[in-house]
Write a protein that holds these residues in place. Sequence first.
Motif, PDB file in Angstrom:
ATOM      1  N   LEU A  57       0.855  -1.382   0.126  1.00  0.00           N
ATOM      2  CA  LEU A  57       0.039  -0.029  -0.088  1.00  0.00           C
ATOM      3  C   LEU A  57       0.793   1.375  -0.120  1.00  0.00           C
ATOM      4  O   LEU A  57       0.515   2.109  -0.708  1.00  0.00           O
ATOM      5  CB  LEU A  57      -0.829   0.096   1.203  1.00  0.00           C
ATOM      6  N   PHE A  58       2.140   1.097   0.549  1.00  0.00           N
ATOM      7  CA  PHE A  58       2.903   2.418   0.668  1.00  0.00           C
ATOM      8  C   PHE A  58       3.626   2.738  -0.682  1.00  0.00           C
ATOM      9  O   PHE A  58       3.697   3.696  -1.023  1.00  0.00           O
ATOM     10  CB  PHE A  58       4.230   2.011   1.705  1.00  0.00           C
ATOM     11  N   TYR A  59       3.939   1.583  -1.524  1.00  0.00           N
ATOM     12  CA  TYR A  59       4.601   1.680  -2.872  1.00  0.00           C
ATOM     13  C   TYR A  59       3.764   2.075  -3.907  1.00  0.00           C
ATOM     14  O   TYR A  59       3.508   1.391  -4.679  1.00  0.00           O
ATOM     15  CB  TYR A  59       5.669   0.371  -3.133  1.00  0.00           C
ATOM     16  N   LYS A  60       2.856   3.130  -3.689  1.00  0.00           N
ATOM     17  CA  LYS A  60       2.075   3.636  -4.760  1.00  0.00           C
ATOM     18  C   LYS A  60       2.397   5.250  -4.864  1.00  0.00           C
ATOM     19  O   LYS A  60       2.957   5.984  -3.977  1.00  0.00           O
ATOM     20  CB  LYS A  60       0.653   3.577  -4.296  1.00  0.00           C
ATOM     21  N   PRO A  61       2.138   5.765  -5.980  1.00  0.00           N
ATOM     22  CA  PRO A  61       2.397   7.120  -6.444  1.00  0.00           C
ATOM     23  C   PRO A  61       1.421   7.975  -5.672  1.00  0.00           C
ATOM     24  O   PRO A  61       0.423   8.504  -6.089  1.00  0.00           O
ATOM     25  CB  PRO A  61       2.491   7.278  -8.056  1.00  0.00           C
ATOM     26  N   ILE A 112      12.597   6.833   1.969  1.00  0.00           N
ATOM     27  CA  ILE A 112      12.141   7.701   0.886  1.00  0.00           C
ATOM     28  C   ILE A 112      12.856   7.443  -0.426  1.00  0.00           C
ATOM     29  O   ILE A 112      12.429   7.248  -1.748  1.00  0.00           O
ATOM     30  CB  ILE A 112      12.205   9.250   1.043  1.00  0.00           C
ATOM     31  N   LYS A 113      14.293   6.921  -0.223  1.00  0.00           N
ATOM     32  CA  LYS A 113      15.085   6.777  -1.599  1.00  0.00           C
ATOM     33  C   LYS A 113      14.359   5.325  -2.142  1.00  0.00           C
ATOM     34  O   LYS A 113      14.279   5.195  -3.158  1.00  0.00           O
ATOM     35  CB  LYS A 113      16.467   6.476  -1.357  1.00  0.00           C
ATOM     36  N   ASP A 114      14.116   4.410  -1.236  1.00  0.00           N
ATOM     37  CA  ASP A 114      13.560   3.213  -1.652  1.00  0.00           C
ATOM     38  C   ASP A 114      12.265   3.550  -2.504  1.00  0.00           C
ATOM     39  O   ASP A 114      11.885   2.706  -3.422  1.00  0.00           O
ATOM     40  CB  ASP A 114      13.383   2.110  -0.757  1.00  0.00           C
ATOM     41  N   TYR A 115      11.404   4.429  -1.815  1.00  0.00           N
ATOM     42  CA  TYR A 115      10.026   4.682  -2.547  1.00  0.00           C
ATOM     43  C   TYR A 115      10.348   5.527  -3.982  1.00  0.00           C
ATOM     44  O   TYR A 115       9.580   4.851  -4.948  1.00  0.00           O
ATOM     45  CB  TYR A 115       9.414   5.919  -1.639  1.00  0.00           C
ATOM     46  N   LEU A 116      11.419   6.349  -3.997  1.00  0.00           N
ATOM     47  CA  LEU A 116      11.604   6.634  -5.373  1.00  0.00           C
ATOM     48  C   LEU A 116      11.994   5.626  -6.216  1.00  0.00           C
ATOM     49  O   LEU A 116      11.557   5.714  -7.655  1.00  0.00           O
ATOM     50  CB  LEU A 116      12.636   7.869  -5.163  1.00  0.00           C
ATOM     51  N   LEU A 117      12.851   4.680  -5.920  1.00  0.00           N
ATOM     52  CA  LEU A 117      13.477   3.705  -6.707  1.00  0.00           C
ATOM     53  C   LEU A 117      12.206   2.580  -7.316  1.00  0.00           C
ATOM     54  O   LEU A 117      12.320   2.303  -8.236  1.00  0.00           O
ATOM     55  CB  LEU A 117      14.528   2.777  -5.985  1.00  0.00           C
ATOM     56  N   GLN A 118      11.268   2.604  -6.347  1.00  0.00           N
ATOM     57  CA  GLN A 118      10.273   1.596  -6.350  1.00  0.00           C
ATOM     58  C   GLN A 118       9.153   2.331  -7.343  1.00  0.00           C
ATOM     59  O   GLN A 118       8.610   1.413  -8.309  1.00  0.00           O
ATOM     60  CB  GLN A 118       9.561   0.959  -5.120  1.00  0.00           C
ATOM     61  N   THR A 119       8.709   3.226  -6.947  1.00  0.00           N
ATOM     62  CA  THR A 119       7.642   4.016  -7.761  1.00  0.00           C
ATOM     63  C   THR A 119       7.798   4.817  -9.054  1.00  0.00           C
ATOM     64  O   THR A 119       7.029   5.092  -9.979  1.00  0.00           O
ATOM     65  CB  THR A 119       6.843   4.955  -6.914  1.00  0.00           C
ATOM     66  N   LYS A 120       9.246   5.043  -9.249  1.00  0.00           N
ATOM     67  CA  LYS A 120       9.897   5.880 -10.176  1.00  0.00           C
ATOM     68  C   LYS A 120       8.994   7.186 -10.422  1.00  0.00           C
ATOM     69  O   LYS A 120       9.078   7.795 -11.524  1.00  0.00           O
ATOM     70  CB  LYS A 120       9.632   4.875 -11.580  1.00  0.00           C
ATOM     71  N   ASP A 259      19.071  16.140   0.602  1.00  0.00           N
ATOM     72  CA  ASP A 259      19.606  16.220  -0.708  1.00  0.00           C
ATOM     73  C   ASP A 259      18.526  15.397  -1.723  1.00  0.00           C
ATOM     74  O   ASP A 259      18.441  15.743  -2.934  1.00  0.00           O
ATOM     75  CB  ASP A 259      21.210  15.626  -0.924  1.00  0.00           C
ATOM     76  N   LEU A 260      17.770  14.319  -1.485  1.00  0.00           N
ATOM     77  CA  LEU A 260      16.982  13.619  -2.292  1.00  0.00           C
ATOM     78  C   LEU A 260      15.825  14.635  -2.894  1.00  0.00           C
ATOM     79  O   LEU A 260      15.593  14.418  -3.797  1.00  0.00           O
ATOM     80  CB  LEU A 260      16.162  12.289  -1.365  1.00  0.00           C
ATOM     81  N   ALA A 261      15.643  15.439  -2.232  1.00  0.00           N
ATOM     82  CA  ALA A 261      14.570  16.434  -2.268  1.00  0.00           C
ATOM     83  C   ALA A 261      14.950  17.237  -3.482  1.00  0.00           C
ATOM     84  O   ALA A 261      14.449  17.307  -4.576  1.00  0.00           O
ATOM     85  CB  ALA A 261      13.934  17.355  -1.324  1.00  0.00           C
ATOM     86  N   GLN A 262      16.228  17.618  -3.394  1.00  0.00           N
ATOM     87  CA  GLN A 262      16.879  18.444  -4.466  1.00  0.00           C
ATOM     88  C   GLN A 262      17.078  17.924  -5.772  1.00  0.00           C
ATOM     89  O   GLN A 262      16.898  18.199  -6.802  1.00  0.00           O
ATOM     90  CB  GLN A 262      18.089  19.271  -3.991  1.00  0.00           C
ATOM     91  N   GLU A 263      17.508  16.653  -5.687  1.00  0.00           N
ATOM     92  CA  GLU A 263      17.872  15.540  -6.805  1.00  0.00           C
ATOM     93  C   GLU A 263      16.720  15.056  -7.334  1.00  0.00           C
ATOM     94  O   GLU A 263      16.797  14.946  -8.723  1.00  0.00           O
ATOM     95  CB  GLU A 263      18.568  14.480  -6.217  1.00  0.00           C
ATOM     96  N   ASN A 264      15.507  14.945  -6.707  1.00  0.00           N
ATOM     97  CA  ASN A 264      14.538  14.513  -7.340  1.00  0.00           C
ATOM     98  C   ASN A 264      13.443  15.497  -7.626  1.00  0.00           C
ATOM     99  O   ASN A 264      12.373  14.991  -7.841  1.00  0.00           O
ATOM    100  CB  ASN A 264      14.122  13.054  -6.368  1.00  0.00           C
ATOM    101  N   ASP A 265      13.468  16.721  -7.440  1.00  0.00           N
ATOM    102  CA  ASP A 265      12.484  17.643  -7.449  1.00  0.00           C
ATOM    103  C   ASP A 265      11.225  17.484  -6.755  1.00  0.00           C
ATOM    104  O   ASP A 265      10.238  17.535  -7.659  1.00  0.00           O
ATOM    105  CB  ASP A 265      12.195  17.915  -9.179  1.00  0.00           C
ATOM    106  N   PHE A 266      11.422  17.452  -5.517  1.00  0.00           N
ATOM    107  CA  PHE A 266      10.094  17.279  -4.709  1.00  0.00           C
ATOM    108  C   PHE A 266      10.613  18.374  -3.516  1.00  0.00           C
ATOM    109  O   PHE A 266      11.716  18.507  -3.180  1.00  0.00           O
ATOM    110  CB  PHE A 266       9.702  16.120  -4.260  1.00  0.00           C
ATOM    111  N   LYS A 267       9.418  18.770  -2.665  1.00  0.00           N
ATOM    112  CA  LYS A 267       9.723  19.597  -1.510  1.00  0.00           C
ATOM    113  C   LYS A 267       9.478  18.814  -0.198  1.00  0.00           C
ATOM    114  O   LYS A 267       8.776  17.860  -0.290  1.00  0.00           O
ATOM    115  CB  LYS A 267       8.547  20.544  -1.598  1.00  0.00           C
ATOM    116  N   ILE A 268      10.114  19.273   0.704  1.00  0.00           N
ATOM    117  CA  ILE A 268      10.421  18.856   1.973  1.00  0.00           C
ATOM    118  C   ILE A 268       9.747  20.040   2.922  1.00  0.00           C
ATOM    119  O   ILE A 268      10.443  20.990   2.898  1.00  0.00           O
ATOM    120  CB  ILE A 268      11.473  18.078   2.570  1.00  0.00           C
TER     121      ILE A 268
END
Length: 348
Positions: A57-61, A112-120, A259-268
């Motif tokens: 349920l977590f690994y959804k966009p 969060i990095k795993d979420y990004l890798l899984q959901t793309k 840094d993940l936020a800046q690298e992947n263009d989302f806000k924290i």
Amino acid sequence: MENHSFTFNFKSFKIGALFFCSVFLIAFAATHKVIDSIMIGWDSNGNIGRSISRNPLFYKPYDVLFLGDSRSHQGLDPNTFNETFLKLTGKKITSYNAARPGMQSPFFYFIIKDYLLQTKQPPKAVVVNASFYMLWGSVWLKKIYLNYYDPKTWQLKEALADLPVHYTAQWVVNSNIPLYRYRKRINDLSKTLITNPKHFYRDLERTERSEKKFTKRESFGYAARHDERADEKKVARFCVFKKGMERDLYLGYLEQFFDLAQENDFKIFVYGFPWPEKCREEPTFDNVRQYYYDRIKKVAKGNPNIHFIEYPNYWPIENFADPLHVNHTGAQKLTREIARQIYQELSD
């Protein structure tokens, strides 16, 4: 003849050893699976880590993710957030509460990095509480997350570079040998079954309720504290903390998370969790609270994707289930406050 006999015996030995090793590995794998499948439902501590690492349920966009320790877990309601956003903008939004008890900054990064890798697909935003608990100590990290969060190979490789070696070794062993992972729980349950069978079954029922709390589909990760009210007399002893307890390890992982936020263009969006009004009476409390909030701001300095939410820091006692956590009334209040402060950023 002797040489021929030796060759024959050596070949037999190799075949026998290969057969024995094969049987052992098959038995080990089967035992691993059986123990893990049984103990998943019998260890309430395991529900914390597994409710993220084994939760489809977590690994959804989602548009927005909530992160942090138990105060975010029990304080941010995705359904209330979605409803508030809809009222403010006329637009629908999706959110999920990935905060869990005792979560500290290393797992902000790993999760969060795993979420990004899984959901793309990165979320629009991550909302996280600035709690100084997440910057010191190691009990929750070692006893819960390095025991019960099932790591991916990349997580273990990165942990070797940044976590202390014995932390990484613990994570590797516990994630691969369930008999070792669950040893304390197995021992405790065995003793309880022998000495107090009724308590044994009540314990399993509590564990089952705990699992449902973490995986209930309609709550989207949020753990409500309905109809609970903090005892004001017990609040004062929770309002005494010290400066300088933060660990460089946690500050380093917090920076990697930012840094993940800046690298992947989302806000924290970082928010300071509300405290009971009585804490304001403690002479040093507000100064200490601000000290840790400023330490987090220092880590975020220069990162345009990190934003800080400001609102009144002290709330009436009726908003709290206990001195450290809001009840459902407080969670709705907190969630609506955050939605009102960030909705324009999400609408752009």
